[in-house]
Structure formats: structure tokens, C-alpha cells
Scaffold this motif. Structure first.
Motif, short mmCIF file in Angstrom:
data_model
loop_
_atom_site.label_atom_id
_atom_site.label_comp_id
_atom_site.label_asym_id
_atom_site.label_seq_id
_atom_site.Cartn_x
_atom_site.Cartn_y
_atom_site.Cartn_z
N ILE A 97 1.85 -0.47 -3.66
CA ILE A 97 3.19 -0.63 -4.25
C ILE A 97 3.72 0.72 -4.74
O ILE A 97 4.89 1.06 -4.52
N THR A 98 2.87 1.50 -5.40
CA THR A 98 3.28 2.81 -5.91
C THR A 98 3.75 3.72 -4.78
O THR A 98 4.78 4.40 -4.88
N THR A 99 3.00 3.73 -3.69
CA THR A 99 3.38 4.55 -2.53
C THR A 99 4.75 4.14 -2.00
O THR A 99 5.59 5.00 -1.69
N GLN A 100 4.99 2.83 -1.92
CA GLN A 100 6.29 2.36 -1.42
C GLN A 100 7.42 2.69 -2.38
O GLN A 100 8.53 3.02 -1.96
N LEU A 101 7.16 2.60 -3.69
CA LEU A 101 8.18 2.95 -4.68
C LEU A 101 8.56 4.43 -4.58
O LEU A 101 9.74 4.78 -4.63
N ILE A 102 7.56 5.28 -4.45
CA ILE A 102 7.82 6.72 -4.33
C ILE A 102 8.65 7.01 -3.08
O ILE A 102 9.64 7.74 -3.12
N SER A 103 8.25 6.41 -1.97
CA SER A 103 8.96 6.64 -0.70
C SER A 103 10.39 6.14 -0.77
O SER A 103 11.32 6.84 -0.34
N SER A 104 10.60 4.94 -1.32
CA SER A 104 11.94 4.37 -1.38
C SER A 104 12.85 5.13 -2.33
O SER A 104 14.04 5.33 -2.06
N SER A 105 12.30 5.58 -3.47
CA SER A 105 13.09 6.38 -4.41
C SER A 105 13.50 7.70 -3.77
O SER A 105 14.64 8.15 -3.91
N SER A 106 12.59 8.34 -3.06
CA SER A 106 12.89 9.60 -2.38
C SER A 106 13.95 9.41 -1.31
O SER A 106 14.83 10.24 -1.12
N LEU A 107 13.84 8.29 -0.59
CA LEU A 107 14.81 7.99 0.45
C LEU A 107 16.21 7.87 -0.13
O LEU A 107 17.20 8.22 0.53
N ARG A 108 16.31 7.39 -1.37
CA ARG A 108 17.61 7.25 -2.04
C ARG A 108 17.93 8.48 -2.89
O ARG A 108 18.78 8.42 -3.78
N LYS A 109 17.21 9.57 -2.65
CA LYS A 109 17.44 10.86 -3.30
C LYS A 109 17.26 10.81 -4.81
O LYS A 109 17.83 11.63 -5.55
N SER A 110 16.47 9.87 -5.28
CA SER A 110 16.17 9.78 -6.71
C SER A 110 14.79 10.39 -6.96
O SER A 110 13.81 9.69 -7.23
N ILE A 111 14.74 11.70 -6.89
CA ILE A 111 13.47 12.41 -6.99
C ILE A 111 12.86 12.27 -8.38
O ILE A 111 11.64 12.18 -8.53
N ASN A 112 13.68 12.26 -9.42
CA ASN A 112 13.14 12.09 -10.77
C ASN A 112 12.38 10.78 -10.90
O ASN A 112 11.33 10.72 -11.54
N HIS A 113 12.89 9.73 -10.30
CA HIS A 113 12.20 8.44 -10.36
C HIS A 113 10.91 8.48 -9.55
O HIS A 113 9.88 7.91 -9.97
N SER A 114 10.95 9.16 -8.41
CA SER A 114 9.72 9.31 -7.60
C SER A 114 8.63 10.01 -8.41
O SER A 114 7.46 9.60 -8.42
N LEU A 115 9.01 11.09 -9.11
CA LEU A 115 8.05 11.82 -9.92
C LEU A 115 7.54 10.97 -11.08
O LEU A 115 6.36 11.02 -11.44
N ALA A 116 8.45 10.16 -11.66
CA ALA A 116 8.04 9.29 -12.76
C ALA A 116 7.00 8.27 -12.30
O ALA A 116 5.97 8.07 -12.96
N VAL A 117 7.25 7.64 -11.19
CA VAL A 117 6.30 6.66 -10.65
C VAL A 117 4.96 7.33 -10.36
O VAL A 117 3.89 6.80 -10.69
N PHE A 118 5.03 8.50 -9.76
CA PHE A 118 3.80 9.24 -9.42
C PHE A 118 3.01 9.60 -10.68
O PHE A 118 1.80 9.41 -10.74
N ASN A 119 3.71 10.12 -11.70
CA ASN A 119 3.02 10.57 -12.91
C ASN A 119 2.40 9.41 -13.70
O ASN A 119 1.41 9.60 -14.39
N HIS A 120 2.98 8.22 -13.60
CA HIS A 120 2.46 7.07 -14.33
C HIS A 120 1.30 6.37 -13.61
O HIS A 120 0.60 5.56 -14.21
N HIS A 121 1.13 6.68 -12.35
CA HIS A 121 0.09 5.99 -11.58
C HIS A 121 -1.23 6.75 -11.64
O HIS A 121 -1.27 7.98 -11.52
N LYS A 122 -2.30 6.03 -11.82
CA LYS A 122 -3.63 6.63 -11.75
C LYS A 122 -4.64 5.58 -11.27
O LYS A 122 -4.44 4.37 -11.53
N PRO A 123 -5.64 6.01 -10.56
CA PRO A 123 -5.85 7.41 -10.16
C PRO A 123 -4.99 7.79 -8.95
O PRO A 123 -4.64 6.94 -8.14
#
Length: 719
Positions: free
Chosen positions: A115-141
């Protein structure tokens, strides 16, 4: 600021990825920052320890349409990963994506890597890079898939430095890159024009043993092409075993052909094209585009005619090629032929056709294209809206430009800039400044081009103090360093208003050495205000500078002629011939009943040439009775007075005027476009002609619009 090389130095201690828990959608919503997208030039350089970016969550507002989330989220008894991934793929806007993200958190599925991978990809596709970074930073590992999704998103959105930073973070985290990682890292290296680091990544690829992967090899060739290492690109290409595989090698060939075209090596491009095992439509279009960009439209047309099957891309390439090479009539002809052939144009085709209309003032053609957009239900995107605004403004219909501007929902900084320029070249400085204020209220940060438009507006309207305030504001308020063009506009503005001493002092205080254009602007102002002594001073400064292009030679020759120094003027012309410098021919265009007619000085090739000459004699005779005196000082050649008057009488804009008066209905506005600056004599005659014919005449030259009506001009004889 860290250099790119510093990013690849081994760290002294491991860098921890900042993470935080996200317990509820409400908490995340309160801490969110608006998602914005920016180009690489505005993107902040990432710190080695980037600040945490919190996840953006939006509550469903009561006054929002209920379909925004409810239509998407019809949960099963127990929502699954597959269900949410399906919702993510079906989301239409970034708001919907945020709402889906909130539901993911509520259902405790935010730890899912898929799900995280898809969220990052979809946010980037919509040019919302800040949201992509937010999703990435909150996910672990973190894992290979999340890193790949983020690096791909950053590179695709031109955040190249940030992409490289996260690639380094990936290596430090002990995660091994794969065939889907390196292509986007190479894209980032090419975007930053980092040749050495690009080669270092090539070495890493070789060590990983994935150099034969087709995706990786295409990316390597593309990287070397973009950093202008054509030899290295050919070496990678020659080492590709699949290059003669007709089923999968087309992209590799096309990338290298495009690289050769970009480098101007058309012989190599043609040789590659002929050796291709299979030529696809895109291969033909790539080579056609190469010839077009290198100015050889004859070869481009020859290839286009040989194409076994033409598609929208090949047609668009031809329309755009003719437009960019100055043959706007042919571009519009190709566009019409394309429609006749039943090929549906895309947004790029329409933008190219509108650009052609703008260059020659083809308002009727532009209106037909606008009608096509409406009739076919095409959405007014940022690109289409901007092109329409530009077309209407440059074709003299500033009211329609403003109307389309208002209808364009997605406005980029280019859209705002085009509208401000439109008001500026029409002499409407108040509207230009008002549009700038609206842009600021909309949260758009101005760039150097916006300030060029504002200074142009102030220059044409004589608002010196406001112009100087804008000049100071760009440095002090927006930290934009003025370029030579900005300084030139200030000198021009001061000179036009008669403040010649202030203009000279401004030049002397410049932090850079004044160029040919700066001293040329001062010379023209001195000549206009008949300040001979300062004009000669400016001319002496010009003589110390070596002319760098055709316009400088022409200006220098004309400057000598204006002072009556005919031998010096002739010497410059001889120098031009010896150095192979050719003067751009002047022309004037007018559109009558959808057909564009082009006139040059002394033109006798038009089918209505005799009637045009008779009409022009009639106009000039009537103007003389009203007080018009031919301005022979505008003839920059040493000849007798009578010969000068004959030369003045055959200028292209005068021929276009006479033709318009013959072929258009009484009372109809006459629109003329000239590629050079209108001379003083033609400007004077246009004023008399507007009064005698009771017509409004709109003349666009290389600097601005002149609106002639009832014997006066909107520029107030100050251009």
C-alpha cells in the motif's frame, strides 16, 4: 551546500531515517503542510538529515460533494490490501488520495509495504512530492520497493538532487539497488548534467552485473546523450547485443538517433536510421524532428512524405517544425491538411498551431482553432489556455485574451506571465500591474520573466518611478538578480522619458559591464531627443565593443547613417559581407478572409500589386493634404531626396495597409504584424491613414502594439 560528490562519501556514522507514528487521521490532518509541486530550479537542496514531513490527511467537509470519498470507499466487511490498492488506482485527485490514506490509517494498514509503495507512486504521479515524502518517512522498515517508488517519483518530477540523496540513503541502509532503481538515478544525473557521477553509476551497474538489462542500457545511452558524451553513448550502444533484435531494440536506436540530432550530427542520425532493423513511427518522427530543429525543413518534409503511415505525432512534429522555423503559414497549412486527413490533433498539435497564429497575427485562423477546441469538448488545460491567451494577445484581441485567461482554471506562472506581457505590449500598464497583484494573491511567486513583463509595461506607459520600484523589488523582496535585459529596459525607460543623464548614471553604476544593447538603447534615446553630443558618446562606447550577432552590425550601420557618417555605415556593411553576416529580411503580414498575405519592402510580386500601388499613392496624397511630410531621415542610405521618398513609399507595412483598404469592408479594423520595429515615417502615415479612412489600425512590431485611431496612436509617439 553539499556537492554531489559529497553525497557518495562514506558516512562517519549511520544516518537514521526520521519516522513518527500516525495514530489518527485527525492528528495527521492538524499537522499537515499543503502539498506543492515545484520545478528542479525551485526545489530546495536536501539536507543530509531532511526534516520530517508529516502525512497529509484531509477530512471530508460537509459542503464537499459526497461522491468524493463515498463513491470510492464502499468497504467490504474487512478491508484488504487489494481493496485499498484498487481505490488508490481509481483515485482522480490528490484530495481523494488523501482521504483514502486516512482510511488506510484508520484500518491499521499503513504498515503495508504494498500500500505504501502505491501511495508514493500515486502521489508522485499527481505531482504531490511532499505527500510522497511524508508517506515514505512514516513507513518502516524501508525496503527496495518503497525506495524505488520514491526515487522514481522524485526523478520524474525533476527533483534530481533529492532523488540522488535518497539513492545514497538507500545504499547506507544496506538495500541493494536493482534494475528498476538505476534508470531513474541515471535520469537524475543527466538532469543535473553530472558527467562524472553518471560514469560512477555506470561502474556500479557493471559491478552489479545488470548492464545487459534493456531498460538499464537505454537509460545509460540516454544519460550519455544528455551530458553530451555522444562517443560514450555509441560505445554502450555498440556493446548492446540486442540492438539488432527487431522486436525490442527500437527504443535504444531512437534514443541514440535523438542524441545525434541534438548534437547536430545529422549524418550519423541518418546512418543509424537506415541501419535500424525495424523502423517504427516514432523513429521516423524522431529523425524528422531532428531535421526540423536543425533548420532543414526540406529534408523533414521529404522524410514525412516517405513515411509509410503517419500518425498524430508525425503531423505534430511537422506543424511545430514549420512554426519554429518561421514558416507559420506552412504550419497552419499542415494543420488544416491534418484535419482534412481525419487525424485528430492532440494538445501539443493545437498549441503549435496557435503559436503559428500568434507569430503572424492570424486571428481568423486562431478563432477557428478555438472553435475546434470548444466543438470537440477539449478541456482547457494550462497549456491550451496559455497558448490561447498568447494567440489572442499577439493577434490584437486583448479582450478575448483576458476572457480566456479567466476561463483557464489551472494557471501556471507561464499563464500569468503571458497575460501580463499581453497587457504590457498593448500599452495597458494598469491592467498589467493589476494582473501581477492577482498573481501574488494566488500564491504564485514571480520570476525574472514576470519582472521583464512589468518593466516593459512601465516603459511603454512612461511610468518611470513605478518601473524603478519594481526593479528594486525584484532584488530586495524576491532575491532575483537582474539580468542584462532588466538593465536594458531601465535604460530604455529612462531614455524614452528624456532622463538621459539619469540613464547614463544608471549605466555607470551597473555591477556588470554594459553590453552592445545597453549603449544602443542610450544612443536611440539620444537620437530621439536630438542630443547629438551624448549620442556620439554612446556611439564611441559601441565602437569599443565587438558586434556579436547580426542585430549589432545592423544597429551600428544604422547609427552611423543616422549621424550622416555614410562612409562608416558602408564600412560596417562591407564588414558584414566579409564575415558572412546576413541581415534578416523585414516583412509585414495581414490576414484577409482567412488567408495570410506577406509583404516585403519594394514588393511587386503580389497578384494585386498594381492596385496596391495605386491605393498607396492615393493614401499618401490624402495624407500630404492633411499635413503629412515624408520622414526621409528614416532612410539609412546615402541617396537623393526623391529616391528616399520612393524607398519610404514601398515599405511592407504600407503595402499591407493599402491591400487591406482595398480588400476589407469599410469600418473593419485593420491588423498588421511586422517582424521589425516600425520606422517613424510609416508610423506617421498610419496616423493620417486612420483619420482619412475612419478605420482603426492595429500594427504590431517587434516591441509593442500601436493602436491608430482618428489620427493618433496609443503609444503617444513614444516608442
Amino acid at each position: 551546500m553539499k556537492s554531489l560528490h559529497a553525497l557518495f562519501k562514506p558516512p562517519s556514522s549511520p544516518t537514521k531515517t526520521t519516522t513518527s507514528s500516525s495514530s489518527t487521521a485527525t492528528t495527521a490532518s492538524k499537522t499537515r503542510k499543503p502539498a506543492t509541486s515545484s520545478s528542479s530550479s525551485n526545489a530546495p537542496i536536501p539536507s543530509p538529515n531532511p526534516p520530517e514531513i508529516t502525512t497529509t490527511i484531509s477530512k471530508t467537509s460537509e459542503n464537499k460533494p459526497k461522491s468524493s470519498l463515498s463513491a470510492l470507499f464502499i468497504p467490504p466487511t474487512t478491508p484488504t490490501e487489494a481493496h485499498f490498492i484498487s481505490l488508490i488506482h481509481g483515485s482522480k485527485t490528490i484530495l481523494q488520495l488523501h482521504q483514502i490514506h486516512a482510511q488506510i490509517i484508520i484500518h491499521n494498514l499503513s504498515s503495508s509495504s504494498l500500500i505504501t509503495t502505491q501511495l508514493i507512486s500515486s502521489s508522485s504521479l499527481r505531482k504531490s512530492i511532499n505527500h510522497s515524502l511524508a508517506v515514505f518517512n512514516h513507513h518502516k522498515p524501508k525496503n527496495l520497493f518503497t525506495f524505488n517508488a520514491l526515487i522514481r517519483g522524485l526523478a520524474t518530477n525533476s527533483h534530481f538532487f533529492n532523488a540522488i540523496f535518497h539513492f545514497r540513503l538507500m545504499l547506507r541502509s544496506g538495500i541493494k539497488p536493482d534494475r528498476l532503481t538505476y534508470p531513474f538515478v541515471l535520469k537524475s544525473m543527466a538532469g543535473l548534467f553530472s558527467t562524472e557521477l553518471g560514469m560512477a553509476i555506470h561502474c556500479m551497474i557493471l559491478r552489479c552485473g545488470i548492464e545487459l538489462d534493456s531498460f538499464v542500457r537505454v537509460s545509460l545511452v540516454d544519460m550519455y546523450v544528455k551530458v553530451e558524451k555522444l562517443g560514450s553513448a555509441f560505445k554502450v550502444f555498440d556493446e548492446s547485443p540486442e540492438r539488432f533484435d527487431s522486436g525490442s531494440s527500437a527504443l535504444l536506436w531512437n534514443v541514440l538517433i535523438k542524441g545525434c540530432c541534438k548534437a547536430g550530427s545529422m549524418k550519423k542520425a541518418v546512418k543509424l536510421f537506415k541501419a535500424m532493423p525495424k523502423k517504427e513511427n516514432v523513429s521516423w518522427s524522431t529523425l524528422i524532428d531532428g531535421f526540423a530543429k536543425n533548420g532543414d525543413m526540406d529534408r523533414a518534409m521529404e522524410l514525412f512524405d516517405q513515411m509509410p503511415e503517419k500518425n498524430v505525432v508525425s503531423w505534430t512534429t511537422m506543424v511545430d517544425g514549420f512554426s519554429r522555423n518561421g514558416d507559420s503559414e506552412k504550419a497552419l497549412s499542415m494543420f488544416s491538411k491534418m484535419l482534412e486527413e481525419g487525424v485528430r490533433p492532440n494538445a501539443f498539435t493545437i498549441v503549435s498551431a496557435l503559436s503559428a497564429c500568434a507569430k503572424i497575427g492570424g486571428l481568423e485562423a486562431g478563432l477557428r482553432i478555438h472553435k475546434y477546441i470548444k466543438d470537440n469538448g477539449l478541456h482547457l488545460t494550462e497549456a491550451l489556455g496559455t497558448a490561447l491567451v498568447d494567440m489572442y494577445a499577439k493577434c490584437g484581441n486583448i479582450e478575448s485574451a483576458s476572457e480566456v485567461f479567466g476561463e483557464t482554471e489551472q494557471k501556471s506562472i507561464r499563464t500569468w506571465t503571458v497575460m501580463i506581457w499581453g497587457w504590457a505590449i498593448h500599452g495597458h500598464s494598469e491592467q498589467a500591474i493589476a494582473c501581477f497583484k492577482q498573481m501574488m494573491f494566488a500564491g504564485i511567486k514571480p520570476d525574472e520573466v514576470v519582472f521583464l513583463a512589468l518593466l516593459t509595461a512601465c516603459m511603454h506607459s512612461g511610468q518611470v518611478d513605478i518601473g524603478l520600484n519594481f526593479f528594486d523589488s525584484m532584488r530586495l523582496d524576491y532575491c532575483i538578480e537582474p539580468s542584462m535585459k532588466h538593465y536594458t529596459l531601465i535604460v530604455d525607460m529612462l531614455g524614452r522619458s528624456g532622463q538621459l543623464k539619469e540613464a547614463l548614471r544608471f549605466i555607470e553604476r551597473m555591477p556588470m559591464n554594459p553590453d552592445f544593447v545597453i549603449w544602443g538603447a542610450l544612443f536611440c534615446a539620444c537620437r530621439a531627443h536630438k542630443k547629438t553630443k551624448m549620442a556620439k558618446f554612446a556611439l564611441n562606447k559601441l565602437l569599443k565593443l565587438e558586434p556579436t550577432h547580426t542585430g549589432n552590425y545592423i544597429f551600428l550601420s544604422n547609427a552611423y547613417a543616422a549621424l550622416g557618417q555614410w562612409e562608416d555605415a558602408e564600412r560596417v556593411r562591407v564588414l558584414m559581407q566579409n564575415r558572412g553576416v546576413h541581415k534578416n529580411s523585414g516583412w509585414s503580414c495581414i490576414e484577409v478572409e482567412g488567408q495570410v498575405h506577406r509583404f516585403v519592402s519594394g514588393d511587386h510580386d503580389h497578384k494585386d500589386s498594381k492596385a496596391i500601388c495605386l491605393k498607396l499613392e492615393e493614401i499618401m496624397a490624402g495624407a500630404v493634404k492633411q499635413g503629412y511630410i515624408p520622414g526621409t531621415e528614416w532612410v539609412l542610405h546615402n541617396m537623393e531626396q526623391e529616391e528616399k521618398e520612393d524607398v519610404l513609399g514601398s515599405h511592407g507595412e504600407k503595402l499591407a495597409l493599402a491591400f487591406a483598404l482595398i480588400c476589407t469592408s469599410p469600418g473593419m479594423t485593420i491588423r498588421i504584424v511586422k517582424n521589425l520595429q516600425v520606422c517613424g515615417d510609416c508610423h506617421s502615415l498610419m496616423k493620417y491613414a486612420s483619420k482619412i479612412s475612419q478605420r482603426e489600425i492595429m500594427l504590431r512590431d517587434m516591441k509593442r502594439f500601436h493602436h491608430f485611431k482618428d489620427g493618433s496612436c496609443s503609444c503617444r509617439d513614444h516608442w
